[in-house]
Scaffold this motif. Sequence first.
Motif, PDB file in Angstrom:
ATOM      1  N   HIS A  94      29.567  -5.379  12.492  1.00 48.75           N
ATOM      2  CA  HIS A  94      30.157  -4.508  11.332  1.00 48.75           C
ATOM      3  C   HIS A  94      29.587  -3.220  11.791  1.00 48.75           C
ATOM      4  O   HIS A  94      30.191  -2.068  11.571  1.00 48.75           O
ATOM      5  CB  HIS A  94      29.888  -5.066   9.998  1.00 48.75           C
ATOM      6  N   ARG A  97      31.326  -1.511  14.383  1.00 43.42           N
ATOM      7  CA  ARG A  97      32.413  -0.985  14.140  1.00 43.42           C
ATOM      8  C   ARG A  97      32.434   0.394  13.280  1.00 43.42           C
ATOM      9  O   ARG A  97      33.037   1.494  13.097  1.00 43.42           O
ATOM     10  CB  ARG A  97      33.420  -1.858  13.420  1.00 43.42           C
ATOM     11  N   ARG A 186      51.563   2.760   9.186  1.00 41.32           N
ATOM     12  CA  ARG A 186      50.072   2.839   8.449  1.00 41.32           C
ATOM     13  C   ARG A 186      49.390   3.912   9.562  1.00 41.32           C
ATOM     14  O   ARG A 186      48.554   4.796   8.865  1.00 41.32           O
ATOM     15  CB  ARG A 186      49.719   1.273   8.674  1.00 41.32           C
ATOM     16  N   LYS A 196      37.875   2.473  10.317  1.00 43.69           N
ATOM     17  CA  LYS A 196      38.096   1.817   8.738  1.00 43.69           C
ATOM     18  C   LYS A 196      37.582   3.263   7.951  1.00 43.69           C
ATOM     19  O   LYS A 196      36.793   3.286   7.388  1.00 43.69           O
ATOM     20  CB  LYS A 196      36.993   0.968   8.428  1.00 43.69           C
ATOM     21  N   TYR A 201      44.010   3.925   4.138  1.00 42.85           N
ATOM     22  CA  TYR A 201      44.205   2.899   3.007  1.00 42.85           C
ATOM     23  C   TYR A 201      45.473   3.774   1.997  1.00 42.85           C
ATOM     24  O   TYR A 201      46.473   3.283   1.662  1.00 42.85           O
ATOM     25  CB  TYR A 201      43.209   2.491   2.359  1.00 42.85           C
ATOM     26  N   GLU A 232      49.682  -5.242  12.575  1.00 49.14           N
ATOM     27  CA  GLU A 232      48.904  -5.780  11.475  1.00 49.14           C
ATOM     28  C   GLU A 232      49.505  -6.043  10.151  1.00 49.14           C
ATOM     29  O   GLU A 232      50.701  -5.751   9.926  1.00 49.14           O
ATOM     30  CB  GLU A 232      47.624  -4.892  11.095  1.00 49.14           C
ATOM     31  N   MET A 235      46.327  -5.103   5.125  1.00 46.62           N
ATOM     32  CA  MET A 235      44.705  -4.953   5.639  1.00 46.62           C
ATOM     33  C   MET A 235      44.006  -6.064   6.503  1.00 46.62           C
ATOM     34  O   MET A 235      42.787  -6.102   6.334  1.00 46.62           O
ATOM     35  CB  MET A 235      43.955  -4.433   4.448  1.00 46.62           C
ATOM     36  N   MET A 236      44.976  -6.556   7.207  1.00 48.23           N
ATOM     37  CA  MET A 236      44.428  -7.756   7.911  1.00 48.23           C
ATOM     38  C   MET A 236      44.767  -7.846   9.513  1.00 48.23           C
ATOM     39  O   MET A 236      46.179  -7.140   9.701  1.00 48.23           O
ATOM     40  CB  MET A 236      44.722  -9.053   7.353  1.00 48.23           C
ATOM     41  N   ASN A 237      44.318  -8.452  10.235  1.00 43.90           N
ATOM     42  CA  ASN A 237      44.692  -8.836  11.379  1.00 43.90           C
ATOM     43  C   ASN A 237      45.945  -9.822  11.337  1.00 43.90           C
ATOM     44  O   ASN A 237      45.756 -10.773  10.472  1.00 43.90           O
ATOM     45  CB  ASN A 237      43.916  -9.024  12.509  1.00 43.90           C
ATOM     46  N   LEU A 256      43.147  -2.234  13.995  1.00 48.48           N
ATOM     47  CA  LEU A 256      41.702  -2.400  13.388  1.00 48.48           C
ATOM     48  C   LEU A 256      41.158  -3.622  14.191  1.00 48.48           C
ATOM     49  O   LEU A 256      41.704  -4.766  14.038  1.00 48.48           O
ATOM     50  CB  LEU A 256      41.681  -2.589  11.714  1.00 48.48           C
ATOM     51  N   GLY A 258      39.094  -6.454  14.021  1.00 43.50           N
ATOM     52  CA  GLY A 258      38.600  -7.229  12.888  1.00 43.50           C
ATOM     53  C   GLY A 258      37.646  -8.178  13.375  1.00 43.50           C
ATOM     54  O   GLY A 258      37.664  -9.014  14.301  1.00 43.50           O
ATOM     55  N   VAL A 259      36.445  -8.487  12.849  1.00 40.75           N
ATOM     56  CA  VAL A 259      35.438  -9.185  12.749  1.00 40.75           C
ATOM     57  C   VAL A 259      35.855 -10.665  12.766  1.00 40.75           C
ATOM     58  O   VAL A 259      35.509 -11.450  13.367  1.00 40.75           O
ATOM     59  CB  VAL A 259      34.248  -9.000  11.967  1.00 40.75           C
ATOM     60  N   THR A 260      36.941 -10.911  11.819  1.00 41.66           N
ATOM     61  CA  THR A 260      37.439 -12.266  11.454  1.00 41.66           C
ATOM     62  C   THR A 260      38.391 -12.631  12.799  1.00 41.66           C
ATOM     63  O   THR A 260      38.185 -13.619  13.369  1.00 41.66           O
ATOM     64  CB  THR A 260      38.148 -12.238  10.199  1.00 41.66           C
ATOM     65  N   GLY A 301      40.940 -11.562   7.982  1.00 43.78           N
ATOM     66  CA  GLY A 301      40.108 -10.675   7.452  1.00 43.78           C
ATOM     67  C   GLY A 301      39.244 -11.157   6.681  1.00 43.78           C
ATOM     68  O   GLY A 301      39.097 -12.251   5.960  1.00 43.78           O
ATOM     69  N   THR A 302      37.993 -10.408   6.444  1.00 44.57           N
ATOM     70  CA  THR A 302      36.984 -10.784   5.606  1.00 44.57           C
ATOM     71  C   THR A 302      37.111 -11.123   4.345  1.00 44.57           C
ATOM     72  O   THR A 302      36.704 -12.079   3.787  1.00 44.57           O
ATOM     73  CB  THR A 302      35.782  -9.620   5.628  1.00 44.57           C
TER      74      THR A 302
HETATM   75  C1  LIG Z   1      39.101  -4.320   7.672  1.00 50.12           C
HETATM   76  C2  LIG Z   1      40.572  -4.443   8.116  1.00 50.12           C
HETATM   77  C3  LIG Z   1      40.786  -5.430   8.804  1.00 50.12           C
HETATM   78  C4  LIG Z   1      39.923  -6.994   9.017  1.00 50.12           C
HETATM   79  O1  LIG Z   1      38.900  -7.007   9.731  1.00 50.12           O
HETATM   80  P1  LIG Z   1      37.689  -7.779   9.195  1.00 50.12           P
HETATM   81  O2  LIG Z   1      36.568  -7.130  10.153  1.00 50.12           O
HETATM   82  O3  LIG Z   1      38.014  -9.163   9.724  1.00 50.12           O
HETATM   83  O4  LIG Z   1      37.360  -7.712   7.717  1.00 50.12           O
HETATM   84  C5  LIG Z   1      42.243  -5.568   9.618  1.00 50.12           C
HETATM   85  N1  LIG Z   1      42.866  -4.498   9.225  1.00 50.12           N
HETATM   86  C6  LIG Z   1      42.538  -3.460   8.707  1.00 50.12           C
HETATM   87  C7  LIG Z   1      43.473  -2.524   8.528  1.00 50.12           C
HETATM   88  C8  LIG Z   1      41.316  -3.477   7.894  1.00 50.12           C
HETATM   89  O5  LIG Z   1      40.822  -2.385   7.227  1.00 50.12           O
END
Ligand SMILES: *Cc1c(COP(=O)(O)O)cnc(C)c1O
Length: 356
Positions: A94, A97, A186, A196, A201, A232, A235-237, A256, A258-260, A301-302
């Motif tokens: 994190h 990023r 987006r 981020k 957003y 995406e 707000m997730m992959n 993005l 994503g760590v997940t 996503g997280t």
């Molecule tokens: C935070 C986020 C994610 C997921 O990222 P994680 O690190 O898995 O939480 C995916 N897409 C967007 C646009 C995000 O803001």
Amino acid sequence: MTTLTAPLSIERIAKSRISEVDFQHLEFGKFIADHMAIASYANDRWGEPKIVPYGDLQMSPAMLALHYGQAIFEGMKAFKMNDGSINIFRPHKHYERLRKSLDRMCMPDIPEDMFIQSLHTLIHLDRAWVPDSEGSSLYIRPVVFASESRLGVKVSDQYLFIIMNTPVGAYLNKPYRLKVEDIYVRTAEGGTGFAKCAGNYGGAFYPTQLAKQQGYDQVLWTDHKDHQYIDEVGMMNVMLMIEGKLVTPKLNSAILDGVTRDSILILAKEMGIETVERRISVDELADGLKSGKITEMFGAGTAAVVAPIALINIHGKDIQIPVAGAQSFQQKVKQKLLGIRMGVLPDVHGWNYIIK
Ligand SMILES: *Cc1c(COP(=O)(O)O)cnc(C)c1O
């Protein structure tokens, strides 16, 4: 692990607010834990971070972040492990990023020691706020924003870095109904989608609200050029199982990292599943769902870990997505990830940052 230098100065809250929290019915972001970490940047350097009671800040209406949007954040989680230790999941990832986001927004870099030490001290101090029921966690929100008071359009010379935390329950949303977005974007390649940053957003709210008015929960973002390839979900992959392979859009500057997403790709390989990162077209999605080649589709996503998708609207037509049962890849990988976080499964990748 980072070596901790001098301990942070800590100003404790007079009376904890934890008794106000109903840990059985946690609402995301409703209660913010007792303390926050805070550091300010001026004269080309970061001052010493410190821990103070969580509370309001004083600010100027001319604060640059409000006008020109230099504001970025992170989102990660701390878990109560089965042995009572606290585990922050992949904070170094994190942090990496966060640096990329800072760089893209012309904001000053944050030293890794400062980040990790602030995080460690804060989570240790507020450890009672880390819930221990299954699937719950402490959501950690670092944020950095331009704090200089000045109306001219310019890169700010002053910033604040803050970390605050909120306890969150297990993610129980029902499977998503999605709409493929074919008007709005987006972000665009070359834009700020990989960062981020706050503006991404704010800009996503309007198309998402339109989708909600039409009976959907989220939009599936597509490429800015001709809305032909998927990027995406909300707000997730986004991830798909296509003929037994885990397929996800290849990263580009509009997606993005994503760590997940990264964790799931690594775990899938360990589970013997081939992973593919490539472009996925909306047509392939429609055809694959009709033919049955696509057996799963989910967000990663997280916040949710894995968010099942039940239905997708493609160019005005609703298409059902198979229900993800206990034997689905997404449920198995979710359990695996939770097992690693709780200390039930071995952490072979060094993802857990454990505070005893
Ligand atoms: C935070 C986020 C994610 C997921 O990222 P994680 O690190 O898995 O939480 C995916 N897409 C967007 C646009 C995000 O803001």
